[in-house]
Enzyme design. Structure first.
Site, PDB file in Angstrom:
ATOM      1  N   GLU A   1      45.804  42.951  41.269  1.00  0.00           N
ATOM      2  CA  GLU A   1      45.997  41.284  40.856  1.00  0.00           C
ATOM      3  C   GLU A   1      46.382  40.480  42.089  1.00  0.00           C
ATOM      4  O   GLU A   1      45.929  39.232  42.213  1.00  0.00           O
ATOM      5  CB  GLU A   1      47.257  41.170  39.668  1.00  0.00           C
ATOM      6  CG  GLU A   1      46.828  41.878  38.468  1.00  0.00           C
ATOM      7  CD  GLU A   1      48.015  42.022  37.417  1.00  0.00           C
ATOM      8  OE1 GLU A   1      47.664  41.785  36.262  1.00  0.00           O
ATOM      9  OE2 GLU A   1      49.151  41.976  37.977  1.00  0.00           O
TER      10      GLU A   1
ATOM     11  N   MET B   1      53.496  43.120  30.131  1.00  0.00           N
ATOM     12  CA  MET B   1      54.833  43.548  30.354  1.00  0.00           C
ATOM     13  C   MET B   1      55.804  43.015  31.218  1.00  0.00           C
ATOM     14  O   MET B   1      56.819  43.641  31.937  1.00  0.00           O
ATOM     15  CB  MET B   1      54.200  45.129  31.229  1.00  0.00           C
ATOM     16  CG  MET B   1      53.485  46.026  30.202  1.00  0.00           C
ATOM     17  SD  MET B   1      52.838  47.457  30.730  1.00  0.00           S
ATOM     18  CE  MET B   1      54.488  48.534  30.911  1.00  0.00           C
TER      19      MET B   1
ATOM     20  N   ASP C   1      41.626  42.853  28.130  1.00  0.00           N
ATOM     21  CA  ASP C   1      41.096  43.555  26.866  1.00  0.00           C
ATOM     22  C   ASP C   1      41.565  43.034  25.667  1.00  0.00           C
ATOM     23  O   ASP C   1      42.431  42.627  25.593  1.00  0.00           O
ATOM     24  CB  ASP C   1      41.486  45.176  27.020  1.00  0.00           C
ATOM     25  CG  ASP C   1      43.006  45.335  27.179  1.00  0.00           C
ATOM     26  OD1 ASP C   1      43.425  45.875  26.252  1.00  0.00           O
ATOM     27  OD2 ASP C   1      43.593  44.706  28.256  1.00  0.00           O
TER      28      ASP C   1
END
Length: 238
Positions: free
Chosen positions: A21, A181, A205
């Site tokens: 990322e 998370m 997703d």
């Protein structure tokens, strides 16, 4: 939050969990001294420690949590973006023995949901109510339009790789638009330090349509390269 008189001096801390990322963000943001990028690591403890370190060392005017998340909703597609108008935990329960007003997902003594800063939220490039999407331009070439949704992001120390786990989370938080998370832990650190906060999450997703996280792996293998331009568009507007 109050804007600086000179908006170009506004310092923005940007936190991601994973190296891939961080690499994507560096590619689209370039070397701008107004932005401090941090890779905190996966999960709530890493996220909170990273946010506190960023606050202590950089003294940002605002913090943006970004990265990937599982999406929820018939109108979401992989690579869409969810802007967290609110964030909370999906895996916190403090019980009722001491305080029977604390709700599931709430740390006792703290808000049930951490709200995004109003000014930051007003600058988010949201899709219109009619469903039109935002096109963005990168490197002189127009990239595909993506939809930008505003809503609740829920956070927990669980990588959601099954429909059953996603159904459990959505059963407790039916209005959740994304599951990650880190966001709520970063929001909590910002709340305690009185630093404006917002979360931008790219949908990697959609667990209720997926099997064994195949969409997640396909995302990184095929389409992640153009997935963080909306975050760039947002921070450059501040």
């Amino acid at each position: 939050m109050q804007r600086n008189q000179d908006e170009t001096n506004m310092k923005i801390g940007i936190i991601v969990a994973m190296e891939k990322e961080l690499r994507q963000l560096k590619n689209v943001l370039g070397d701008d001294p107004r932005f401090r990028l941090m890779q905190c690591g996966i999960g709530k403890v890493n996220a909170a420690l990273g946010a506190q370190q960023l606050i202590n060392e950089f003294r940002p005017d605002a913090i943006v949590s970004t990265g990937c998340a599982g999406g929820n909703g018939d109108d979401l597609q992989v690579q869409d973006v969810v802007v967290g108008a609110e964030v909370c935990y999906h895996d916190v329960y403090c019980g009722t023995a001491i305080d029977n007003t604390t709700q599931f997902g709430q740390v006792q003594g703290l808000p049930l949901r951490f709200k995004a800063d109003e000014y930051l939220l007003s600058k988010a490039p949201l899709s219109s109510p009619e469903g039109d999407t935002n096109a963005f331009v990168s490197g002189g070439n127009e990239a595909p339009s993506v939809a930008v949704h505003k809503g609740l992001i829920v956070t927990g120390d669980w990588f959601v790789d099954s429909r059953e786990k996603m159904r459990e989370i959505i059963g407790n938080f039916p209005d959740a638009r994304a599951v990650d998370m880190e966001s709520a832990a970063i929001a909590q650190a910002c709340y305690l330090n009185k630093v404006p906060f917002i979360s931008f999450r790219v949908v990697s997703d959609i667990p209720l349509r997926d099997t064994d996280a195949s969409q997640y792996h396909d995302f990184w293998n095929t389409i992640a390269e153009n997935s963080f331009h909306i975050t760039r568009k947002f921070v450059e507007s501040l």
